[in-house]
Design a protein around this motif. Sequence first.
Motif, PDB file in Angstrom:
ATOM      1  N   ALA A  20      38.766 132.186  17.037  1.00  0.00           N
ATOM      2  CA  ALA A  20      39.148 133.127  15.787  1.00  0.00           C
ATOM      3  C   ALA A  20      38.066 134.330  15.968  1.00  0.00           C
ATOM      4  CB  ALA A  20      39.093 132.338  14.630  1.00  0.00           C
ATOM      5  N   VAL A  21      36.946 134.227  15.865  1.00  0.00           N
ATOM      6  CA  VAL A  21      35.896 135.346  15.985  1.00  0.00           C
ATOM      7  C   VAL A  21      36.553 136.353  16.900  1.00  0.00           C
ATOM      8  CG1 VAL A  21      33.758 136.071  16.917  1.00  0.00           C
ATOM      9  CG2 VAL A  21      34.168 133.958  15.219  1.00  0.00           C
ATOM     10  N   LEU A  22      36.830 136.165  18.214  1.00  0.00           N
ATOM     11  CA  LEU A  22      37.237 137.135  19.074  1.00  0.00           C
ATOM     12  C   LEU A  22      38.494 137.763  18.817  1.00  0.00           C
ATOM     13  CD1 LEU A  22      36.040 135.604  22.754  1.00  0.00           C
ATOM     14  CD2 LEU A  22      34.684 136.608  20.686  1.00  0.00           C
ATOM     15  N   GLY A  23      39.542 136.937  18.137  1.00  0.00           N
ATOM     16  CA  GLY A  23      40.570 137.713  17.774  1.00  0.00           C
ATOM     17  C   GLY A  23      40.321 138.700  16.626  1.00  0.00           C
ATOM     18  N   GLN A  24      39.405 138.392  15.755  1.00  0.00           N
ATOM     19  CA  GLN A  24      39.064 139.241  14.545  1.00  0.00           C
ATOM     20  C   GLN A  24      38.380 140.531  15.341  1.00  0.00           C
ATOM     21  OE1 GLN A  24      40.271 138.687  11.633  1.00  0.00           O
ATOM     22  NE2 GLN A  24      39.216 140.606  10.766  1.00  0.00           N
ATOM     23  N   GLY A  77      30.850 130.128  24.853  1.00  0.00           N
ATOM     24  CA  GLY A  77      31.133 128.746  25.132  1.00  0.00           C
ATOM     25  C   GLY A  77      30.964 127.794  23.999  1.00  0.00           C
ATOM     26  N   MET A  78      30.066 128.014  23.229  1.00  0.00           N
ATOM     27  CA  MET A  78      29.792 127.079  21.987  1.00  0.00           C
ATOM     28  C   MET A  78      28.965 127.608  20.837  1.00  0.00           C
ATOM     29  SD  MET A  78      26.191 125.128  23.771  1.00  0.00           S
ATOM     30  CE  MET A  78      27.154 124.622  25.038  1.00  0.00           C
ATOM     31  N   THR A  79      29.403 126.847  19.893  1.00  0.00           N
ATOM     32  CA  THR A  79      28.821 127.029  18.446  1.00  0.00           C
ATOM     33  C   THR A  79      27.620 126.158  18.032  1.00  0.00           C
ATOM     34  OG1 THR A  79      30.439 125.676  17.385  1.00  0.00           O
ATOM     35  CG2 THR A  79      30.823 128.067  17.563  1.00  0.00           C
ATOM     36  N   GLN A 112      31.047 133.063  10.212  1.00  0.00           N
ATOM     37  CA  GLN A 112      30.635 134.256   9.857  1.00  0.00           C
ATOM     38  C   GLN A 112      29.433 134.414  10.673  1.00  0.00           C
ATOM     39  OE1 GLN A 112      31.527 131.619   7.913  1.00  0.00           O
ATOM     40  NE2 GLN A 112      33.112 132.567   6.598  1.00  0.00           N
ATOM     41  N   GLU A 113      28.594 133.696  11.153  1.00  0.00           N
ATOM     42  CA  GLU A 113      27.610 133.903  12.141  1.00  0.00           C
ATOM     43  C   GLU A 113      27.860 134.440  13.419  1.00  0.00           C
ATOM     44  OE1 GLU A 113      23.957 130.990  10.732  1.00  0.00           O
ATOM     45  OE2 GLU A 113      25.803 129.798  11.486  1.00  0.00           O
ATOM     46  N   ASN A 114      28.874 133.802  13.947  1.00  0.00           N
ATOM     47  CA  ASN A 114      29.155 134.103  15.308  1.00  0.00           C
ATOM     48  C   ASN A 114      29.858 135.738  15.325  1.00  0.00           C
ATOM     49  OD1 ASN A 114      29.043 131.888  17.568  1.00  0.00           O
ATOM     50  ND2 ASN A 114      29.489 130.838  15.486  1.00  0.00           N
ATOM     51  N   TYR A 115      30.870 135.654  14.308  1.00  0.00           N
ATOM     52  CA  TYR A 115      31.386 137.134  14.168  1.00  0.00           C
ATOM     53  C   TYR A 115      30.466 137.984  14.155  1.00  0.00           C
ATOM     54  CZ  TYR A 115      33.883 140.891  11.640  1.00  0.00           C
ATOM     55  OH  TYR A 115      34.198 142.129  11.118  1.00  0.00           O
ATOM     56  N   GLU A 167      22.811 133.258  42.659  1.00  0.00           N
ATOM     57  CA  GLU A 167      22.836 134.402  41.458  1.00  0.00           C
ATOM     58  C   GLU A 167      23.370 133.891  40.185  1.00  0.00           C
ATOM     59  OE1 GLU A 167      22.374 139.037  41.522  1.00  0.00           O
ATOM     60  OE2 GLU A 167      23.866 138.301  42.815  1.00  0.00           O
ATOM     61  N   HIS A 168      22.622 133.154  39.284  1.00  0.00           N
ATOM     62  CA  HIS A 168      23.192 132.555  38.348  1.00  0.00           C
ATOM     63  C   HIS A 168      22.395 132.491  37.201  1.00  0.00           C
ATOM     64  CE1 HIS A 168      23.986 128.525  36.439  1.00  0.00           C
ATOM     65  NE2 HIS A 168      25.302 128.900  36.939  1.00  0.00           N
ATOM     66  N   MET A 169      22.642 133.079  35.769  1.00  0.00           N
ATOM     67  CA  MET A 169      22.047 132.682  34.629  1.00  0.00           C
ATOM     68  C   MET A 169      23.091 132.746  33.661  1.00  0.00           C
ATOM     69  SD  MET A 169      18.748 135.144  33.685  1.00  0.00           S
ATOM     70  CE  MET A 169      18.094 134.711  35.301  1.00  0.00           C
ATOM     71  N   ASN A 170      23.015 131.552  32.815  1.00  0.00           N
ATOM     72  CA  ASN A 170      24.033 131.378  31.590  1.00  0.00           C
ATOM     73  C   ASN A 170      23.316 131.652  30.379  1.00  0.00           C
ATOM     74  OD1 ASN A 170      26.154 130.473  33.235  1.00  0.00           O
ATOM     75  ND2 ASN A 170      25.738 128.431  33.202  1.00  0.00           N
ATOM     76  N   PHE A 171      24.275 132.251  29.463  1.00  0.00           N
ATOM     77  CA  PHE A 171      23.865 132.404  28.089  1.00  0.00           C
ATOM     78  C   PHE A 171      25.161 131.741  27.327  1.00  0.00           C
ATOM     79  CE2 PHE A 171      21.635 135.627  30.485  1.00  0.00           C
ATOM     80  CZ  PHE A 171      20.241 135.378  29.982  1.00  0.00           C
ATOM     81  N   TYR A 172      25.098 130.694  26.687  1.00  0.00           N
ATOM     82  CA  TYR A 172      26.183 129.960  26.533  1.00  0.00           C
ATOM     83  C   TYR A 172      26.641 130.429  25.161  1.00  0.00           C
ATOM     84  CZ  TYR A 172      25.182 126.845  30.267  1.00  0.00           C
ATOM     85  OH  TYR A 172      24.969 126.330  31.417  1.00  0.00           O
ATOM     86  N   ASN A 173      26.005 131.034  24.373  1.00  0.00           N
ATOM     87  CA  ASN A 173      26.487 130.996  23.016  1.00  0.00           C
ATOM     88  C   ASN A 173      26.116 132.700  22.364  1.00  0.00           C
ATOM     89  OD1 ASN A 173      23.746 131.414  21.404  1.00  0.00           O
ATOM     90  ND2 ASN A 173      23.461 129.373  22.664  1.00  0.00           N
ATOM     91  N   THR A 174      26.726 132.942  21.282  1.00  0.00           N
ATOM     92  CA  THR A 174      26.857 134.397  20.684  1.00  0.00           C
ATOM     93  C   THR A 174      25.492 134.795  20.393  1.00  0.00           C
ATOM     94  OG1 THR A 174      27.393 133.943  18.584  1.00  0.00           O
ATOM     95  CG2 THR A 174      29.292 134.143  20.112  1.00  0.00           C
ATOM     96  N   PHE A 175      24.731 133.756  20.109  1.00  0.00           N
ATOM     97  CA  PHE A 175      23.230 134.032  19.685  1.00  0.00           C
ATOM     98  C   PHE A 175      22.438 134.579  20.681  1.00  0.00           C
ATOM     99  CE2 PHE A 175      24.799 131.150  16.557  1.00  0.00           C
ATOM    100  CZ  PHE A 175      24.385 131.635  15.404  1.00  0.00           C
ATOM    101  N   THR A 176      22.512 133.892  21.924  1.00  0.00           N
ATOM    102  CA  THR A 176      21.753 134.251  22.988  1.00  0.00           C
ATOM    103  C   THR A 176      22.019 135.613  23.674  1.00  0.00           C
ATOM    104  OG1 THR A 176      22.878 132.679  24.406  1.00  0.00           O
ATOM    105  CG2 THR A 176      20.897 131.840  23.622  1.00  0.00           C
TER     106      THR A 176
END
Length: 308
Positions: free
Chosen positions: A251-255, A161-163, A198-201, A77-86
């Motif tokens: 840095a994004v998550l801290g903000q 996990g990644m940008t 800025q995008e990830n934030y 039972e596994h499904m990864n979404f690695y970045n903030t966009f997905t």
Amino acid sequence: MAAADKLNNKYGDFSSSGVITIRKNAVFTRNDIFFTMGSCFAERLALTSKQVACVPSYRNISFDPAQAIVDELPGREHMNFYNTFTVRLQIEQMLGLWDQANDDWWQIKKPAPWGPICFQDPYRRLILAKSPEVLKEVIESMNREMRVGFDAATAFIFTFGMTEVFINRASGKVAAQKPLYRGGGGMQETTLHVSSFQENYANVMATVDMVRQHKPDAPIILTVSPVALARTFQDADVVTANTEGKSVLRAVLGQVCRERDNVHYLPSFELVTYGGLTRSYEEDLRHVKRSVVDDIVEQFFNAYFAPS
């Protein structure tokens, strides 16, 4: 890592104890249902082993293995979404804020139970089908199950996990995986994009705010995955590219945690990386040892769960 009422505010406190502190804040109970999404370094098994309910229940996704492949189901039972966009896109899709077009797929050549031609979903990892019609049915089943989990959830955990991402040229949306992952598509269909703070934030804030609209009181935990990039597609050393990406996300998550109430940062990334390569990682120096994951989960419980 240890739950504490008084946090280390001097580096000497850490160097003498070797302990990273997190403040005790009992925002969860054993009865909470956790919606988990993102990179999988601390898989839901670590929570479910403590009899904590986790959603979405991907095993409830309806599909015929003779006509479709859904990541590693039914075996895992596994499904990864690695970045903030997905992650943001999945939340938007399950809430009905974005509809995937019927022709938004990649046709690829890959051996499958039904033959050598597959139709691939660009936005989830390794979702393949015999035909566009079958693929649409699988996607709709996935959306329904994710929404069921979202509606049932009383708490949320997102891990990023990644940008370094790949944009689907046809739609402008970020694809779920790097090109050619496990024989999939994306080489001709996508363009590399090194995303900014800025995008990830914006993505994380949008994700938190969408949760808040529907679950105003639900605690949210944000984490950075300590699993390094397997490779970089930039003209850069993989270690320096990985460090930049993790630093942006941290840095994004801290903000975001400073700007939104009841949103908490779990320092799993710091615990793993400050623990040292040989102590924290498997032989590949990427994947985290099970014992270290278990320690993170144990301290997570100590810090954030009310006593039984």
